[in-house]
Design a protein around this motif. Structure first.
Motif, PDB file in Angstrom:
ATOM      1  N   PRO A 393       0.813  -1.217   0.000  1.00 15.46           N
ATOM      2  CA  PRO A 393       0.000   0.000   0.000  1.00 15.46           C
ATOM      3  C   PRO A 393       0.845   1.265   0.000  1.00 15.46           C
ATOM      4  O   PRO A 393       1.981   1.280   0.494  1.00 15.46           O
ATOM      5  CB  PRO A 393      -0.806  -0.125   1.305  1.00 15.46           C
ATOM      6  CG  PRO A 393       0.010  -1.007   2.181  1.00 15.46           C
ATOM      7  CD  PRO A 393       0.738  -1.950   1.274  1.00 15.46           C
ATOM      8  N   PRO A 427      -6.133  -1.853   0.213  1.00 17.04           N
ATOM      9  CA  PRO A 427      -5.690  -1.892   1.616  1.00 17.04           C
ATOM     10  C   PRO A 427      -6.839  -1.605   2.581  1.00 17.04           C
ATOM     11  O   PRO A 427      -7.806  -0.907   2.263  1.00 17.04           O
ATOM     12  CB  PRO A 427      -4.615  -0.796   1.681  1.00 17.04           C
ATOM     13  CG  PRO A 427      -4.252  -0.501   0.259  1.00 17.04           C
ATOM     14  CD  PRO A 427      -5.484  -0.774  -0.541  1.00 17.04           C
ATOM     15  N   ARG A 474      -3.025  -1.490   5.405  1.00 23.62           N
ATOM     16  CA  ARG A 474      -2.468  -2.851   5.325  1.00 23.62           C
ATOM     17  C   ARG A 474      -3.146  -3.627   4.206  1.00 23.62           C
ATOM     18  O   ARG A 474      -4.337  -3.471   3.953  1.00 23.62           O
ATOM     19  CB  ARG A 474      -2.677  -3.619   6.642  1.00 23.62           C
ATOM     20  CG  ARG A 474      -1.906  -3.099   7.835  1.00 23.62           C
ATOM     21  CD  ARG A 474      -1.925  -4.134   8.953  1.00 23.62           C
ATOM     22  NE  ARG A 474      -1.256  -3.673  10.163  1.00 23.62           N
ATOM     23  CZ  ARG A 474      -1.873  -3.287  11.267  1.00 23.62           C
ATOM     24  NH1 ARG A 474      -3.198  -3.318  11.298  1.00 23.62           N
ATOM     25  NH2 ARG A 474      -1.205  -2.885  12.325  1.00 23.62           N
ATOM     26  N   ASN A 475      -2.350  -4.464   3.547  1.00 26.66           N
ATOM     27  CA  ASN A 475      -2.879  -5.488   2.640  1.00 26.66           C
ATOM     28  C   ASN A 475      -1.900  -6.655   2.620  1.00 26.66           C
ATOM     29  O   ASN A 475      -0.960  -6.698   3.415  1.00 26.66           O
ATOM     30  CB  ASN A 475      -3.153  -4.925   1.241  1.00 26.66           C
ATOM     31  CG  ASN A 475      -1.878  -4.517   0.520  1.00 26.66           C
ATOM     32  OD1 ASN A 475      -0.768  -4.694   1.017  1.00 26.66           O
ATOM     33  ND2 ASN A 475      -2.032  -3.979  -0.672  1.00 26.66           N
ATOM     34  N   GLU A 479       2.579  -3.017   4.720  1.00 24.57           N
ATOM     35  CA  GLU A 479       1.932  -1.983   5.539  1.00 24.57           C
ATOM     36  C   GLU A 479       2.588  -0.638   5.264  1.00 24.57           C
ATOM     37  O   GLU A 479       3.795  -0.556   5.015  1.00 24.57           O
ATOM     38  CB  GLU A 479       2.040  -2.345   7.022  1.00 24.57           C
ATOM     39  CG  GLU A 479       1.525  -1.297   7.982  1.00 24.57           C
ATOM     40  CD  GLU A 479       1.700  -1.698   9.431  1.00 24.57           C
ATOM     41  OE1 GLU A 479       1.076  -2.697   9.839  1.00 24.57           O
ATOM     42  OE2 GLU A 479       2.484  -1.035  10.149  1.00 24.57           O
TER      43      GLU A 479
END
Length: 700
Positions: A393, A427, A474-475, A479
């Protein structure tokens, strides 16, 4: 309802109004309302409490078998992680429970690390032991089956034995021993499905081949000792051979029958294949009545070249596997972990044409997928690689993992803190407020709102809101964080940032020469200036100074001025300078005939575009087309430098008239610069009558 100086169990209100909660539990999460009032009015404050907890998770497998020898001691580990720290307890086979740690001197004790310790194991200790880890967030458990072995084995066969088997026959050999059969271990070099070991110790090998020839060792072992027997196996084989070979041509009438004998011998019986003119393979598989043949063709997969398929995270992807053969081949797909993929499941779907569909691709789906097409004539395979595209992200277009910005706002007014997150997959955004208050997106409160796009809105700002706020995106790719230092000031007259420089400007970049990029804003309050470099990195500066620039510094620079009243931006483009250069070079002398016109080209390039000038042999400089003299110098130039080239031009037409008693003639001579020529003439009788000498730059 709690008033000042009140304490109820774990809750207490101090004289200064603070609420104390001791030994926080999951049940304590929720919204707490603080109310203050006097004769002039009432004010309220809402606080949301989030209690962090993690369900226990076992670190060992949930089901496993453990073997112990009679009289030994054993430790069965049981470890789990969670928050708060889980409590470990054991349930014995007789349903008795161990919940507190004991001493290792006890025969059965629960150790401090959660392991179960059993001393002097006996047959009564056999059974299933269950370990449970629990905390306020939940529980997790595992089961261990304990087996107790004893008594030494004795194998009844002789310790060495030789056996001969025919090729492709079944091999069967008993390995009998005293006591319990469950104590027997067969040492086998492979996990071939043709090889089986029965409970009575017998080993069978189906369809023996030459690879099965060798030494077989049967070993029986327990705590008390071991015994073994060695078996040597020889496989009888005879190579395939075609009898009565006839290298003759066969002729057959149209519409007639063709019969060609192919008599073979060998052990095992050879497989006979005929290759027909069209490439079809025919196998000699005799039917029950020995009266027919079956035409077969090994599977062939189309386009089986190894390829890589890239799919965005969360999307579906199809892998083709079209195979032909006779009989129709069966298509089987294997996952990257080499497991067979079911034809229909939540994750996978295999169509009738062999196409594999992977639904909702995750990072764990990366790897090589193998398609196998198989029938009685053979098999073929194809490997395809799947790469799930994941990008970490970014917040507000900033490339760094952690970015720090400052924002000014004014008391009693609302403010918006942007946190626009991009990435693949999309995200998840959350804000962390002081005292570790976590607000997900979206969130709606009485004074604070987190919008779906990640923007944090705070209404009716207070001076106490001058704090540090953190936005986290976040994904699956990672982060990113945006740290916002919010400064709340008293209300003043606002003025949008005014740019004192041109909004867009192009400058020349000279490698190795330092340069400064100016960016000035005016406004109330003073605007914060941020530079965005061509690579996306942010810098907090008013003027940007570049020392010893290189080619990589060329590009577009953005200067942004921001305050609560608005936003303004300036762009500066740095273009790389190129020295002037003449592209058509005269490496030889230019020739022309006296009296004729000649056109001399001077093609050049450079950045900025160069200005051209001509310098004549007399020293006169021309900036427009003219014609003078015989020597010319072309000189293109720009602000950066100069490039010169020189050419020589010579034109000469000489004529002499000669008279003699016998003849008269004319002589024309062309002379070039930098060339010395001597011409000697005679009258035909060996006497020289004229000796003109032609030299460079003159005639004599």
């Amino acid at each position: 309802m709690l008033a000042l100086n009140t304490r109820i169990q774990r809750f207490e209100v101090h004289p200064n109004g603070s609420l104390i909660i001791r030994n926080t539990q999951l049940l304590d999460r929720g919204q707490y309302l603080c109310t203050v009032q006097n004769q002039y009015g009432v004010d309220k404050m809402m606080v949301t409490l989030i209690v962090l907890a993690q369900k226990p998770q076992m670190l060992q497998p949930h089901d496993r078998d453990v073997t112990a020898y009679l009289g030994d001691s054993i430790k069965i580990p049981c470890q789990a992680h969670g928050f708060p720290t889980p409590r470990i307890s054991w349930i014995m086979p007789d349903r008795a429970a161990l919940q507190s740690a004991g001493s290792e001197d006890q025969r059965v004790a629960l150790l401090g690390n959660g392991s179960l310790h059993i001393r002097s194991v006996s047959f009564t200790d056999r059974g299933i032991y269950k370990c449970t880890a629990g905390n306020t967030a939940g529980t997790d458990s595992l089961s261990v089956r304990l087996q107790v072995l004893a008594l030494p084995p004795v194998i009844q066969q002789q310790s060495r034995e030789n056996i001969t088997y025919c090729y492709e026959n079944a091999l069967s050999k008993a390995c009998k021993h005293f006591k319990h059969y469950t104590n027997l271990f067969m040492l086998i070099s492979s996990f071939d499905p043709r090889i089986k070991v029965f409970n009575n110790g017998t080993l069978t090998v189906e369809a023996v081949t030459e690879k099965d020839e060798g030494d077989y060792l049967c070993v029986a072992r327990n705590k008390m000792g071991h015994d073994y027997v060695l078996l040597k196996v020889s496989v009888m084989m005879k190579p395939a051979k075609i009898e009565y070979k006839q290298l003759t041509n066969q002729k057959v009438s149209y519409g007639g029958a063709l019969k060609v004998d192919c008599i073979t011998s060998g052990l095992p019986n050879p497989e006979i294949k005929w290759s027909l003119p069209d490439g079809t393979m025919v196998n000699s598989i005799m039917q029950s009545d020995d009266s027919g043949i079956l035409v077969t063709a090994a599977p062939v997969i189309k386009n089986k070249t190894y390829n890589t398929v890239r799919v965005p995270y969360g999307e579906s992807v199809s892998l083709s596997c079209s195979a032909k053969g006779e009989p129709i081949p069966t298509v089987t797909w294997f996952s990257p972990t080499n497991r067979v993929i079911a034809h229909v499941s939540e994750k996978y779907k295999v169509h009738n044409d062999g196409t594999l569909v992977i639904q909702k691709a995750q990072r764990s789906d990366n790897g090589n997928y193998t398609c196998t097409a198989r029938n009685t004539a053979g098999q073929d395979r194809k490997v395809s690689r799947v790469e799930v595209l994941v990008s970490p992200p970014t917040i507000n277009g900033l490339k760094n993992v952690v970015n720090i910005v400052r924002q000014t706002a004014f008391k009693d007014r609302p403010t918006l803190l942007d946190c626009s997150a991009e990435g693949m997959p999309v995200p998840r955004v959350l804000w962390i407020l002081p005292e570790n208050v976590v607000l997900p997106s979206p969130y709606s409160g009485s004074r604070i709102t987190v919008h779906r796009n990640g923007t944090l809105e705070i209404r009716f700002l207070r001076k106490t809101d001058s704090v540090e706020l953190i936005c986290i995106a976040r994904n699956e790719g990672g982060e990113a964080r945006l740290v916002v230092h919010l400064d709340v000031k008293e209300v003043v007259e606002l003025q949008k940032p005014q740019l004192k420089n041109p909004r867009a400007e192009t400058m020349l970049l000279i490698i190795g020469k330092a340069m400064s990029l100016n960016c000035t804003f005016e406004g109330t309050p003073t605007p914060e200036i941020t530079w965005i470099l061509p690579n996306g990195s942010p810098l907090q500066h008013g003027s940007l100074h570049i020392q010893n620039p290189t080619v990589s510094e060329a590009g577009t620079y953005r200067c942004m001025g921001r305050n609560p009243a608005g936003y303004s931006e300036r762009t500066i483009t740095l273009e790389l300078v190129r020295n002037p250069e003449i592209s058509n070079k005269y490496n030889t002398i230019m020739n022309t005939v006296y009296g004729e016109n000649i056109l001399l080209h001077c093609l050049s390039n450079g950045n900025p575009p160069p200005k051209l000038s001509w310098t004549l042999p007399s020293g006169v400089v021309l900036t427009r087309p003219q014609r003078m003299g015989r020597y010319m110098v072309m000189k293109p130039s720009n602000k950066i430098g100069t490039w010169k080239t020189q050419m020589e031009l010579s034109v000469l037409n000489l004529m002499w008239n000669f008279q003699s008693p016998k003849q008269s003639f004319h002589l024309h001579v062309m002379m070039f610069l930098n060339l010395s020529v001597e011409i000697r003439l005679n009258d035909g009788q060996g006497k020289r009558c004229v000796e003109p000498v032609i030299r460079a730059n003159g005639v004599y």
